[in-house]
Design an enzyme around this catalytic site. Structure first.
Site, short mmCIF file in Angstrom:
data_model
loop_
_atom_site.label_atom_id
_atom_site.label_comp_id
_atom_site.label_asym_id
_atom_site.label_seq_id
_atom_site.Cartn_x
_atom_site.Cartn_y
_atom_site.Cartn_z
N HIS A 81 2.96 -5.40 3.79
CA HIS A 81 2.75 -5.38 5.39
C HIS A 81 2.40 -7.10 5.11
O HIS A 81 1.79 -7.51 4.33
CB HIS A 81 1.87 -4.64 5.81
CG HIS A 81 2.21 -3.17 6.18
ND1 HIS A 81 3.09 -2.94 7.23
CD2 HIS A 81 1.79 -1.90 5.72
CE1 HIS A 81 3.43 -1.40 7.15
NE2 HIS A 81 2.61 -1.00 6.26
N HIS B 39 0.85 -1.05 0.09
CA HIS B 39 0.01 -0.08 0.00
C HIS B 39 0.90 1.16 0.17
O HIS B 39 2.03 1.20 0.11
CB HIS B 39 -1.11 0.17 1.09
CG HIS B 39 -0.21 0.37 2.40
ND1 HIS B 39 -1.07 0.63 3.67
CD2 HIS B 39 0.82 0.39 2.93
CE1 HIS B 39 -0.21 0.94 4.65
NE2 HIS B 39 0.77 0.82 4.17
N ASP C 159 -4.86 -10.59 -0.74
CA ASP C 159 -3.57 -11.28 -0.75
C ASP C 159 -2.63 -11.07 -2.13
O ASP C 159 -3.06 -11.35 -3.15
CB ASP C 159 -3.78 -12.75 -0.39
CG ASP C 159 -2.29 -13.43 0.01
OD1 ASP C 159 -1.44 -12.58 0.66
OD2 ASP C 159 -2.09 -14.45 -0.11
N HIS C 160 -1.09 -10.65 -1.73
CA HIS C 160 -0.36 -10.49 -2.88
C HIS C 160 -1.00 -9.39 -3.84
O HIS C 160 -0.69 -9.42 -4.78
CB HIS C 160 0.13 -11.72 -3.71
CG HIS C 160 1.03 -12.48 -2.54
ND1 HIS C 160 0.41 -13.34 -1.58
CD2 HIS C 160 2.31 -12.45 -2.72
CE1 HIS C 160 1.51 -13.90 -1.02
NE2 HIS C 160 2.62 -13.66 -1.63
N GLU D 229 -1.12 -4.76 11.57
CA GLU D 229 -0.65 -4.29 10.41
C GLU D 229 0.84 -4.52 10.55
O GLU D 229 1.67 -4.78 9.46
CB GLU D 229 -0.64 -2.78 10.16
CG GLU D 229 0.04 -2.09 8.84
CD GLU D 229 -0.29 -0.82 8.47
OE1 GLU D 229 -1.16 -0.56 7.65
OE2 GLU D 229 0.33 0.20 9.29
N CYS E 27 5.08 5.24 5.19
CA CYS E 27 3.80 4.57 4.52
C CYS E 27 3.58 5.47 3.32
O CYS E 27 2.68 5.17 2.54
CB CYS E 27 2.79 4.36 5.55
SG CYS E 27 2.56 3.02 6.49
N HIS F 271 5.05 -0.39 -0.30
CA HIS F 271 5.75 -1.12 0.23
C HIS F 271 4.70 -2.14 0.92
O HIS F 271 3.61 -1.92 0.81
CB HIS F 271 6.43 -0.55 1.55
CG HIS F 271 5.34 0.13 2.46
ND1 HIS F 271 5.09 1.61 2.06
CD2 HIS F 271 4.81 -0.18 3.49
CE1 HIS F 271 4.02 1.91 3.30
NE2 HIS F 271 3.92 0.86 3.88
NI NI Z 1 2.67 0.96 5.44
#
Ligand code: NI
Length: 135
Positions: free
Chosen positions: A42, A15, A80-81, A125, A34, A40
């Protein structure tokens, strides 16, 4: 007699937190790491809980297999992914913060849970940062 039944799940997603209507400096100041323009990832940990009366016939509040399949179809298959900003329609105009992701997950699951049962979504997170939404 109400019992809370929980199922743990996991997804990886990328995100970026930013507001296009803010200057770069303000995005950087508010969202920090972020706000990385290259995104990047999580490792999100999810705990979904359903609280309700035990069905005297089955002894279940909810069949955990049903809960597992629901989390897979509504959350894992969708997130996911994935790049949340670019690939998940709910976040096209909504910052994918842990708070907003938890609300989106709750809204996706709620229609599938018995009306008389309560639904709780806990989203980690990072191992230390987590949010809770109960509707
Ligand atoms: Ni982040």
């Amino acid at each position: 007699m109400k019992v809370k039944v929980s199922r743990r799940a996991h997804f990886n997603a990328a995100h970026r937190l930013y507001r296009p209507d803010w200057k770069d400096e303000k995005n950087e100041a508010v969202f920090g790491k972020c706000n990385n323009p290259n995104f990047h990832g999580h490792n999100y940990e999810l705990i979904v809980s359903v609280t309700g009366e035990i069905d005297p016939e089955t002894g279940f509040v909810i069949d955990v297999k049903i809960l597992k399949d629901l989390i897979k179809s509504e959350v894992e298959d969708a997130f996911d992914h994935k790049n949340l900003n670019l690939e998940v329609p709910e976040f096209r105009k909504l910052n994918p913060t842990a708070e907003n992701i938890a609300v989106v997950i709750w809204n996706k699951l709620r229609p599938h849970i018995k009306k008389t049962d309560d639904l709780e979504v806990v989203l980690y997170e990072t191992p230390r940062n987590f949010v809770t939404y109960t509707g």
